[in-house]
Design a protein around this motif. Structure first.
Motif, PDB file in Angstrom:
ATOM      1  N   SER A   1      32.685  44.557  33.211  1.00 24.75           N
ATOM      2  CA  SER A   1      32.547  43.428  32.357  1.00 24.75           C
ATOM      3  C   SER A   1      33.985  42.699  32.606  1.00 24.75           C
ATOM      4  O   SER A   1      33.864  41.239  32.840  1.00 24.75           O
ATOM      5  CB  SER A   1      32.660  43.680  30.990  1.00 24.75           C
ATOM      6  OG  SER A   1      31.361  44.249  30.477  1.00 24.75           O
ATOM      7  N   ILE A   2      35.116  43.173  32.870  1.00 24.91           N
ATOM      8  CA  ILE A   2      36.283  42.553  33.495  1.00 24.91           C
ATOM      9  C   ILE A   2      36.115  41.782  34.799  1.00 24.91           C
ATOM     10  O   ILE A   2      36.244  40.712  34.927  1.00 24.91           O
ATOM     11  CB  ILE A   2      37.490  43.167  33.397  1.00 24.91           C
ATOM     12  CG1 ILE A   2      37.779  43.832  31.838  1.00 24.91           C
ATOM     13  CG2 ILE A   2      38.733  42.513  33.995  1.00 24.91           C
ATOM     14  CD1 ILE A   2      38.837  44.645  31.887  1.00 24.91           C
ATOM     15  N   GLY A   3      35.452  42.747  35.767  1.00 21.11           N
ATOM     16  CA  GLY A   3      35.157  42.106  37.106  1.00 21.11           C
ATOM     17  C   GLY A   3      34.085  41.125  37.082  1.00 21.11           C
ATOM     18  O   GLY A   3      34.541  39.815  37.839  1.00 21.11           O
ATOM     19  N   ALA A   4      33.282  41.015  36.160  1.00 16.64           N
ATOM     20  CA  ALA A   4      31.963  40.015  35.947  1.00 16.64           C
ATOM     21  C   ALA A   4      32.605  38.753  35.407  1.00 16.64           C
ATOM     22  O   ALA A   4      32.388  37.658  35.865  1.00 16.64           O
ATOM     23  CB  ALA A   4      31.159  40.344  35.310  1.00 16.64           C
ATOM     24  N   SER A   5      33.753  39.132  34.502  1.00 16.49           N
ATOM     25  CA  SER A   5      34.152  37.831  33.752  1.00 16.49           C
ATOM     26  C   SER A   5      35.245  37.124  34.769  1.00 16.49           C
ATOM     27  O   SER A   5      35.139  35.668  34.776  1.00 16.49           O
ATOM     28  CB  SER A   5      35.166  38.497  32.592  1.00 16.49           C
ATOM     29  OG  SER A   5      34.426  39.160  31.732  1.00 16.49           O
TER      30      SER A   5
ATOM     31  N   GLY B   1      35.723  32.077  38.019  1.00 18.96           N
ATOM     32  CA  GLY B   1      35.825  31.559  39.337  1.00 18.96           C
ATOM     33  C   GLY B   1      34.705  30.543  39.670  1.00 18.96           C
ATOM     34  O   GLY B   1      34.925  29.365  40.145  1.00 18.96           O
ATOM     35  N   LEU B   2      33.711  30.830  39.476  1.00 21.70           N
ATOM     36  CA  LEU B   2      32.529  30.174  39.575  1.00 21.70           C
ATOM     37  C   LEU B   2      32.508  28.835  38.666  1.00 21.70           C
ATOM     38  O   LEU B   2      32.090  27.727  39.263  1.00 21.70           O
ATOM     39  CB  LEU B   2      31.084  31.079  39.410  1.00 21.70           C
ATOM     40  CG  LEU B   2      30.794  32.205  40.364  1.00 21.70           C
ATOM     41  CD1 LEU B   2      29.347  32.758  39.998  1.00 21.70           C
ATOM     42  CD2 LEU B   2      30.484  31.590  41.681  1.00 21.70           C
TER      43      LEU B   2
ATOM     44  N   PRO C   1      33.801  35.125  29.225  1.00 18.77           N
ATOM     45  CA  PRO C   1      34.773  35.971  29.933  1.00 18.77           C
ATOM     46  C   PRO C   1      36.202  35.818  29.577  1.00 18.77           C
ATOM     47  O   PRO C   1      37.065  36.976  29.589  1.00 18.77           O
ATOM     48  CB  PRO C   1      34.776  35.150  31.274  1.00 18.77           C
ATOM     49  CG  PRO C   1      33.411  34.615  31.357  1.00 18.77           C
ATOM     50  CD  PRO C   1      33.358  34.049  29.929  1.00 18.77           C
ATOM     51  N   ILE C   2      36.782  34.719  28.905  1.00 18.34           N
ATOM     52  CA  ILE C   2      37.899  34.815  28.370  1.00 18.34           C
ATOM     53  C   ILE C   2      37.987  35.848  27.188  1.00 18.34           C
ATOM     54  O   ILE C   2      39.219  36.422  26.837  1.00 18.34           O
ATOM     55  CB  ILE C   2      38.222  33.589  27.650  1.00 18.34           C
ATOM     56  CG1 ILE C   2      38.643  32.350  29.001  1.00 18.34           C
ATOM     57  CG2 ILE C   2      39.631  33.456  26.793  1.00 18.34           C
ATOM     58  CD1 ILE C   2      38.940  30.936  28.470  1.00 18.34           C
TER      59      ILE C   2
END
Length: 351
Positions: free
Chosen positions: A162-166, A171-172, A286-287
């Motif tokens: 989840s951290i990586g995906a966030s 970035g996107l 994500p935040i």
């Protein structure tokens, strides 16, 4: 005058909490109304600052403060260890703006018009990003299902994923800002700001800062009363998160969308409604995942099947309705009807 009068809910809610010691339902109700009113004032202040700054800086301001009420409210709920309620709130915000908000705008704007048109290029990009949201949220859930078959410490892996995906999602979204506000600014530009803001710079900044402070105070009050209110009303916390808390945070966007639809400015309506849903998924969620580690209540992006179905359903329906570049009142009714169906489903969760 009405908006000024509604500000009385702020001292009323605080008085009920600290002077009267009222029950949780009254604190919850007055608190959510206060947050909704404050969110509208913060939105106005942001718009006035954007009017002075131009479209590029204005876009960044809207990203930074457009979802401040939702973010602050979710942070306080998360601080109470209610990660599932926060994920329900994220779900409710996405379907609330993309289905209810867009549906109400189409209905109101189309009642006296045969059809309304909008910028297909901008809306096409927004609906594509909404599909990306579905993929991004499906991945952790699918990984969680797969991981449970052969991993002992699945929760830790879910949190790392989840951290990586966030980080990827943030970035996107940053790349999307560069694309729409810098490299392809001419394609997506709407009405350029006049530079003649109705509010002074000092007034705009004061409303923004003071509004954010009071949103924090009211959000703490609401988050304290969520669990007790759900018990007393005999509804699930998921329902309160998806319907009540989500609509509180997005109420300013809903009112703004309906107002612009009445003016036949549907391109702005789509930017507000779909843009708000995207911002919730690609920025706020994500935040919250990253912030959850800092406050000691880790949250992952593993949503339950009903939440995922609601988000996916909203994304694909909006994609289909926005394909022809035109809307009418009946399409608005369809969106509202789908939202009500999801609302019923969440109401009976845990019943």
């Amino acid at each position: 005058m009405i908006s000024f009068a509604l500000l009385l809910f702020i001292p009323l809610s605080l008085a009920l909490k600290y002077l009267v010691g009222a029950g949780p339902i009254w604190l919850f109700l007055t608190g959510v109304v206060a947050v909704a009113i404050l969110a509208d004032w913060v939105r106005r202040a942001t718009e006035q600052l954007a009017e002075r700054a131009g479209s590029a800086v204005g876009g960044l301001l809207n990203v930074s403060f457009g979802s401040i009420a939702e973010l602050v409210l979710a942070l306080f709920v998360l601080a109470h260890g209610e990660a599932d309620v926060v994920k329900a709130q994220i779900t409710g915000s996405i379907i609330g703006t993309s289905l209810l908000g867009l549906g109400l705008a189409m209905l109101v704007g189309g009642l006296w018009r045969e059809r309304q048109s909008f910028n297909r290029a901008n809306t096409g990009l927004l609906s594509t990003l909404l599909i990306l949201v579905v993929v991004a949220l499906l991945l952790p859930a699918m990984f969680d299902i797969q991981a449970h078959t052969g991993m002992a410490n699945t929760d830790a892996v879910d949190e790392r994923l989840s951290i990586g995906a966030s980080i990827v999602l943030l970035g996107l979204y940053g790349a999307n800002l560069i694309f729409t506000l810098v490299t392809h600014r001419g394609v997506f530009a709407g009405d350029e700001p006049s530079g003649n803001s109705a509010w002074s710079l000092a007034r705009s900044l004061t409303v923004l800062i003071v509004g954010t402070i009071f949103i924090a105070a009211e959000s703490e009050l609401v988050s304290d009363a969520v669990e007790a209110t759900a018990t007393l009303l005999q509804v699930s916390q998921a329902f309160l998160g998806v319907i009540v808390l989500a609509l509180v945070g997005t109420s300013a966007d809903l009112f703004a969308a309906v107002a612009f639809a009445r003016q036949d400015r549907m391109s702005i309506v789509f930017s507000i409604c779909i843009g708000s849903a995207i911002q919730m998924a690609l920025v706020v969620a994500p935040i919250l995942v990253l912030a959850s580690w800092a406050i000691g209540h880790p949250m992952n992006l593993v949503f339950n099947p009903l939440e995922l179905f609601a988000i996916a359903g909203a994304a694909f329906i909006v994609r289909a309705i926005s394909a022809d570049g035109e809307t009418n009142w009946f399409e608005g009714m369809l969106l509202i009807g789908v939202y009500l169906l999801f609302g019923l489903a969440f109401y009976f969760v845990g019943a």
